[in-house]
Design a protein around this motif. Sequence first.
Motif, mmCIF file in Angstrom:
data_model
loop_
_atom_site.group_PDB
_atom_site.id
_atom_site.type_symbol
_atom_site.label_atom_id
_atom_site.label_comp_id
_atom_site.label_asym_id
_atom_site.label_seq_id
_atom_site.Cartn_x
_atom_site.Cartn_y
_atom_site.Cartn_z
ATOM 1 N N GLU A 50 106.656 -41.590 46.373
ATOM 2 C CA GLU A 50 105.951 -40.547 45.627
ATOM 3 C C GLU A 50 104.694 -40.147 46.394
ATOM 4 O O GLU A 50 104.035 -40.989 46.992
ATOM 5 C CB GLU A 50 105.546 -41.067 44.243
ATOM 6 N N PRO A 51 104.330 -38.869 46.368
ATOM 7 C CA PRO A 51 103.064 -38.474 46.985
ATOM 8 C C PRO A 51 101.914 -39.065 46.179
ATOM 9 O O PRO A 51 102.057 -39.336 44.985
ATOM 10 C CB PRO A 51 103.081 -36.947 46.895
ATOM 11 N N GLY A 56 90.559 -39.348 49.392
ATOM 12 C CA GLY A 56 90.341 -37.929 49.611
ATOM 13 C C GLY A 56 91.454 -37.216 50.355
ATOM 14 O O GLY A 56 91.302 -36.064 50.739
ATOM 15 N N ALA A 57 92.570 -37.916 50.581
ATOM 16 C CA ALA A 57 93.702 -37.301 51.287
ATOM 17 C C ALA A 57 94.918 -37.275 50.382
ATOM 18 O O ALA A 57 95.070 -38.109 49.490
ATOM 19 C CB ALA A 57 94.024 -38.085 52.562
ATOM 20 N N LEU A 58 95.784 -36.319 50.636
ATOM 21 C CA LEU A 58 97.093 -36.265 49.996
ATOM 22 C C LEU A 58 98.046 -36.988 50.936
ATOM 23 O O LEU A 58 98.208 -36.585 52.091
ATOM 24 C CB LEU A 58 97.523 -34.809 49.809
ATOM 25 N N VAL A 59 98.637 -38.079 50.476
ATOM 26 C CA VAL A 59 99.557 -38.866 51.299
ATOM 27 C C VAL A 59 100.979 -38.481 50.916
ATOM 28 O O VAL A 59 101.381 -38.631 49.768
ATOM 29 C CB VAL A 59 99.332 -40.382 51.107
ATOM 30 N N ALA A 60 101.712 -37.950 51.885
ATOM 31 C CA ALA A 60 103.078 -37.475 51.664
ATOM 32 C C ALA A 60 104.015 -38.161 52.649
ATOM 33 O O ALA A 60 103.572 -38.792 53.615
ATOM 34 C CB ALA A 60 103.138 -35.963 51.854
ATOM 35 N N HIS A 61 105.306 -38.031 52.393
ATOM 36 C CA HIS A 61 106.334 -38.550 53.295
ATOM 37 C C HIS A 61 107.272 -37.416 53.681
ATOM 38 O O HIS A 61 107.553 -36.527 52.877
ATOM 39 C CB HIS A 61 107.132 -39.680 52.640
ATOM 40 N N VAL A 62 107.777 -37.488 54.891
ATOM 41 C CA VAL A 62 108.724 -36.499 55.382
ATOM 42 C C VAL A 62 110.085 -36.753 54.742
ATOM 43 O O VAL A 62 110.620 -37.855 54.821
ATOM 44 C CB VAL A 62 108.841 -36.557 56.918
ATOM 45 N N GLY A 82 100.373 -28.237 39.468
ATOM 46 C CA GLY A 82 99.114 -28.783 38.993
ATOM 47 C C GLY A 82 99.263 -29.957 38.050
ATOM 48 O O GLY A 82 98.282 -30.558 37.654
ATOM 49 N N ALA A 83 100.491 -30.312 37.677
ATOM 50 C CA ALA A 83 100.703 -31.491 36.840
ATOM 51 C C ALA A 83 100.818 -32.689 37.771
ATOM 52 O O ALA A 83 101.250 -32.566 38.904
ATOM 53 C CB ALA A 83 101.973 -31.330 36.018
ATOM 54 N N GLY A 84 100.483 -33.837 37.307
ATOM 55 C CA GLY A 84 100.577 -35.026 38.161
ATOM 56 C C GLY A 84 99.470 -35.014 39.196
ATOM 57 O O GLY A 84 98.306 -34.849 38.881
ATOM 58 N N LEU A 85 99.830 -35.147 40.444
ATOM 59 C CA LEU A 85 98.863 -35.178 41.531
ATOM 60 C C LEU A 85 98.122 -33.853 41.606
ATOM 61 O O LEU A 85 98.727 -32.790 41.657
ATOM 62 C CB LEU A 85 99.600 -35.430 42.851
ATOM 63 N N GLN A 86 96.832 -33.892 41.594
ATOM 64 C CA GLN A 86 96.027 -32.674 41.650
ATOM 65 C C GLN A 86 95.690 -32.357 43.106
ATOM 66 O O GLN A 86 94.883 -33.030 43.735
ATOM 67 C CB GLN A 86 94.743 -32.847 40.831
ATOM 68 N N THR A 152 108.392 -40.431 57.723
ATOM 69 C CA THR A 152 107.070 -40.611 58.324
ATOM 70 C C THR A 152 106.006 -40.306 57.270
ATOM 71 O O THR A 152 106.135 -39.366 56.507
ATOM 72 C CB THR A 152 106.884 -39.658 59.525
ATOM 73 N N GLU A 153 104.959 -41.107 57.238
ATOM 74 C CA GLU A 153 103.847 -40.848 56.325
ATOM 75 C C GLU A 153 102.894 -39.838 56.972
ATOM 76 O O GLU A 153 102.557 -39.955 58.149
ATOM 77 C CB GLU A 153 103.107 -42.148 56.023
ATOM 78 N N VAL A 154 102.501 -38.844 56.182
ATOM 79 C CA VAL A 154 101.614 -37.780 56.633
ATOM 80 C C VAL A 154 100.442 -37.708 55.674
ATOM 81 O O VAL A 154 100.642 -37.682 54.459
ATOM 82 C CB VAL A 154 102.369 -36.428 56.664
ATOM 83 N N ARG A 155 99.237 -37.671 56.213
ATOM 84 C CA ARG A 155 98.031 -37.552 55.379
ATOM 85 C C ARG A 155 97.442 -36.153 55.570
ATOM 86 O O ARG A 155 97.222 -35.740 56.701
ATOM 87 C CB ARG A 155 97.017 -38.615 55.740
ATOM 88 N N LEU A 156 97.204 -35.479 54.457
ATOM 89 C CA LEU A 156 96.661 -34.128 54.478
ATOM 90 C C LEU A 156 95.311 -34.128 53.768
ATOM 91 O O LEU A 156 95.194 -34.682 52.683
ATOM 92 C CB LEU A 156 97.609 -33.174 53.761
ATOM 93 N N ARG A 157 94.320 -33.514 54.397
ATOM 94 C CA ARG A 157 93.020 -33.389 53.725
ATOM 95 C C ARG A 157 92.363 -32.109 54.188
ATOM 96 O O ARG A 157 92.723 -31.547 55.214
ATOM 97 C CB ARG A 157 92.121 -34.594 53.994
ATOM 98 N N SER A 158 91.415 -31.674 53.402
ATOM 99 C CA SER A 158 90.680 -30.464 53.739
ATOM 100 C C SER A 158 90.015 -30.655 55.094
ATOM 101 O O SER A 158 89.407 -31.685 55.354
ATOM 102 C CB SER A 158 89.638 -30.187 52.667
ATOM 103 N N GLY A 159 90.180 -29.650 55.961
ATOM 104 C CA GLY A 159 89.649 -29.758 57.324
ATOM 105 C C GLY A 159 88.347 -29.073 57.451
ATOM 106 O O GLY A 159 87.662 -29.004 58.367
#
Length: 159
Positions: A50-51, A56-62, A82-86, A152-159
């Motif tokens: 699950e993401p 402060g990062a959104l952790v996602a998987h490919v 917008g439900a669940g993970l914000q 693969t785990e990918v971390r996304l955050r505001s740049g």
Amino acid sequence: SPHRLEPVSATFHGRDVFAPAAAALAAGAQLAGAGDPLDPDALKRVELPEPRSEDGALVAHVLAVDRFGNVSLNVGGAELAGAGLQLAETGVEPGRPIEVDVAGRSFAARRATTFADVAAGELILYEDARRSLALAINRGDAAATLGIASDTEVRLRSG
């Protein structure tokens, strides 16, 4: 199934089996005549990661990589609505620059709607046809550039 096409194609197997069976059922055929019954206890459940929001990062998987190198992530549906993970908590919003971290390496991306929103060669985070977040490079191969494959785990955050 007696409804499937013969011969069944190696590349379009699902089309040759499921589409004719679905058409027959839609036309009134009985489900019991569509093929051999399946014991529900024989089915295996696949647990997908699950993401999550972390530091402060959104952790996602490919989930998948297509033949163009576009990368589908496990963030969609409820998360995008917008439900669940914000997503706003992590700054992963349209129009924003995004930092993409993969195995300790950082890449600059932009959260956008279409490939035309970014320059050729630029990394984009967009909503794909399955309504999930995806990474791509306009006129490039994101999977090869980022060095990622399925799960693969990918971390996304505001740049």
